[in-house]
Design an enzyme around this catalytic site. Structure first.
Site, short mmCIF file in Angstrom:
data_model
loop_
_atom_site.label_atom_id
_atom_site.label_comp_id
_atom_site.label_asym_id
_atom_site.label_seq_id
_atom_site.Cartn_x
_atom_site.Cartn_y
_atom_site.Cartn_z
N HIS A 1 15.52 1.43 15.03
CA HIS A 1 16.98 1.24 15.02
C HIS A 1 17.41 0.47 16.27
CE1 HIS A 1 18.50 4.28 18.03
NE2 HIS A 1 17.33 4.83 17.82
N GLU B 1 21.59 4.94 13.77
CA GLU B 1 20.63 6.05 13.85
C GLU B 1 21.13 7.14 14.76
OE1 GLU B 1 17.11 8.25 15.60
OE2 GLU B 1 18.74 7.14 16.54
N GLU B 2 21.72 6.73 15.89
CA GLU B 2 22.11 7.72 16.90
C GLU B 2 23.16 8.70 16.37
OE1 GLU B 2 20.45 8.23 19.33
OE2 GLU B 2 19.67 6.41 20.26
#
Length: 582
Positions: free
Chosen positions: A313, A361-362
């Site tokens: 990502h 993603e985070e």
């Protein structure tokens, strides 16, 4: 694989903070798309999704205050912003903001309770010690569990707000002056940001892709009610700010194992001494934003519709030079090197290799999860494997999480990659495998390899599409995470001076391992998947652990609220257990 190219990629990708859903992160997506095209990948394109993301108020930082109720004035207020140490790399506006994605907004004043690591067991222990968290502010340190689980447990036990901090016992061991930028240890004002959402993918469109214009099957109120996101404010603070609270804490001394690395005696609370109270002030919002995955192809010469997928990502909490853009920079170089090899040798993979860069993603593995939801049928029938490298946690040894059937592949490829650690080569450990097996010995004459967890983008491929996965990284022998995790200080200085050498030998070796895994999966006439190992693992380990869990569930039925509930639950659990035993 050329280290100077990885270094240049990293500098290009980390020019500015680039959180998911921001214009800055859209610029990073365009940069990656350009890198992939220039590398020679085919069919390079982006996939856009419309998802729910959480943000702070960039103009009004979140703060912690301590009020003196006798004088009616505030005696301490945190700035809510971490100052840059290297202004040339860390000086962008709003870069230092301290926040947790999906926190509820709100201002809460009350008494503090120190809840150690914020696990369910920690809260139960507080209850046994006579400490009631109801109506209080729970203060917890990072480690032992996912930060979202900590906030959930605090909320479930009646807390009105949550505070998280990186304790120097984990984040700054040793000499208090031996911290960043002298070393990789967290400095006193460093703060770990992160998500506290307890699901993967867009929370408003579970199980189907959040394409622009798609119907939202859940509301924000519904995901709060189902505990996907919290309804209490939560805030990360530095250990310098934690000191201001801890040295004022009231109540009994904590158990010995709960004492941390700040130079005060930790106390449980509730509350502070001298009629002082704590104020948590969080300004946050939830917004629907566009995110953008980037995808490129190397079509296979024999089986173009069978895919070996490599992924990482690119969104970050701030600059992200380690998490995730160390991996992003390496993967772009892997793509370039593969195409160059095709041009200079005539080689082309037998099966297609797909290079992917995931967004958001985070916030909760959102970009990769939406991709899997959109293409689950194609992935389930055509994907050979997915190989993930999020970022490195250290620079010494390989660390691999994979399913049992791919363990032999992970080991065989590691034996082909020369060691980048000179001291290890001098000690006779000449390959990545040699150091890995020496550092992390496991069973069956193989290094220790865990089953992949839900910590990165491999999760959706494995658990939703049923695709075999490998998730790997570099690590250190003495710790399993890097201390500057999700902080302002993840900028190229860390990669270039604290974790690697000028030639980027470690970054290059990550690329070699990644590329060789792809090469082997794409070209092996018979797929290197050992089904015997997974059968053995299910029989010899998984079923045994499953029985233990089911026994615990059966015991929980004794605590059911009434006899009918107890009888019904016991009947269900006994039928499940009978099948497992058979």
């Amino acid at each position: 694989i050329k280290g100077e190219n990885i270094k240049a990629n990293l500098r290009e990708l980390t020019k500015e903070p680039h959180q998911a859903g921001t214009k800055a992160n859209e610029r990073v997506a365009k940069t990656i798309e350009k890198m992939y095209r220039e590398a020679g990948l085919e069919k390079v394109h982006t996939l856009t999704y419309d998802v729910l993301l959480g943000y702070p108020d960039w103009d009004r930082p979140n703060t912690i205050s301590i009020n003196d109720n006798r004088s009616g004035r505030s005696i301490f207020t945190s700035r809510g912003v971490t100052d840059p140490i290297l202004p040339d790399e860390q000086g962008a506006p709003h870069a230092g903001h301290q926040w947790l994605a999906y926190s509820a907004p709100g201002r809460v004043e009350g008494d503090i309770v120190y809840a150690h690591s914020g696990t369910k067991q920690d809260f139960l222990r507080l209850k046994k010690m006579g400490i009631d968290v109801t109506g209080k502010i729970a203060m917890m340190r990072y480690g032992e569990s996912f930060r979202g689980d900590k906030v959930y447990e605090a909320q479930a036990h009646g807390a009105r707000a949550a505070i998280l901090f990186s304790d120097p016992a984990e984040a700054a061991r040793g000499d208090k002056d031996d911290v960043y930028p002298k070393s990789v240890w967290m400095p006193p004002e460093g703060v770990q940001r992160g998500t506290i959402m307890k699901t993967s993918g867009d929370p408003l469109t579970p199980l189907y892709p959040a394409k622009p214009g798609a119907y939202k099957s859940r509301t924000i109120d519904e995901i709060k009610e189902s505990r996907v996101i919290p309804y209490i404010p939560a805030l990360p603070i530095s250990y310098a700010t934690a000191y201001e609270i801890l040295y004022r804490m009231n109540g009994p001394q904590v158990p010995d194992e709960w004492q941390g690395g700040i130079n005060v005696t930790y106390r449980l609370g509730p509350g502070l001494c001298h009629d002082q109270t704590t104020v948590v002030d969080v300004k946050s919002s939830l917004e629907n934003k566009h995110i953008h995955n980037v995808v490129g192809y190397i079509p296979g010469r024999e089986e173009e519709d069978r895919y070996v997928i490599l992924g990482n990502h690119f969104d970050a909490w701030v600059y992200g030079s380690i998490d995730p853009n160390s991996g992003t920079a390496v993967l772009a170089e892997v793509a370039r090197a593969m195409v160059e090899t095709m041009k200079t040798t005539g080689w082309r993979p037998a099966r297609s290799i797909v290079i992917t860069a995931w967004d958001a993603e985070e916030h909760g593995l959102i970009g990769s999860t939406e991709y899997v939801e959109e293409f689950v049928q194609q992935l389930g029938s055509r994907a050979v494997a997915y190989v993930n490298m999020d970022c490195f946690d250290g620079n010494f040894s390989l660390d691999v999480a994979t399913i049992p059937s791919l363990r032999d592949l992970a080991v065989d490829v590691a034996k082909r990659i020369p060691n980048h650690v000179e001291e290890e080569v001098k000690a006779g450990r000449k390959t990545l495998y040699d150091t890995w097996s020496h550092t992390s010995p496991g069973k069956d004459d193989q290094p220790d390899m865990k089953i992949p967890s839900g910590n990165s983008d491999q999760a959706g491929f494995l658990t939703f599409a049923g695709v075999p996965v490998i998730d790997f990284k570099m690590m250190n022998a003495t710790r399993n995470i890097y201390p500057l995790y999700h902080s302002l200080f993840e900028t190229p200085f860390v990669n270039e001076h604290l974790y690697d050498k000028p030639d980027f030998a470690m970054h290059s070796n990550i690329g070699r391992y990644w590329a060789e895994l792809a090469h082997t999966l794409a070209d092996s006439p018979v797929l290197p998947i050992n089904v015997t190992r997974i059968a053995s693992e299910i029989f010899g380990s998984y079923a045994i652990e499953l029985k233990k869990v089911l026994v615990d569930i059966l015991e929980d039925t004794h605590h059911a609220e009434n006899a009918n509930d107890q009888k019904q639950l016991r009947g269900i659990n006994e039928r499940i257990m009978m099948r497992v035993f058979i």
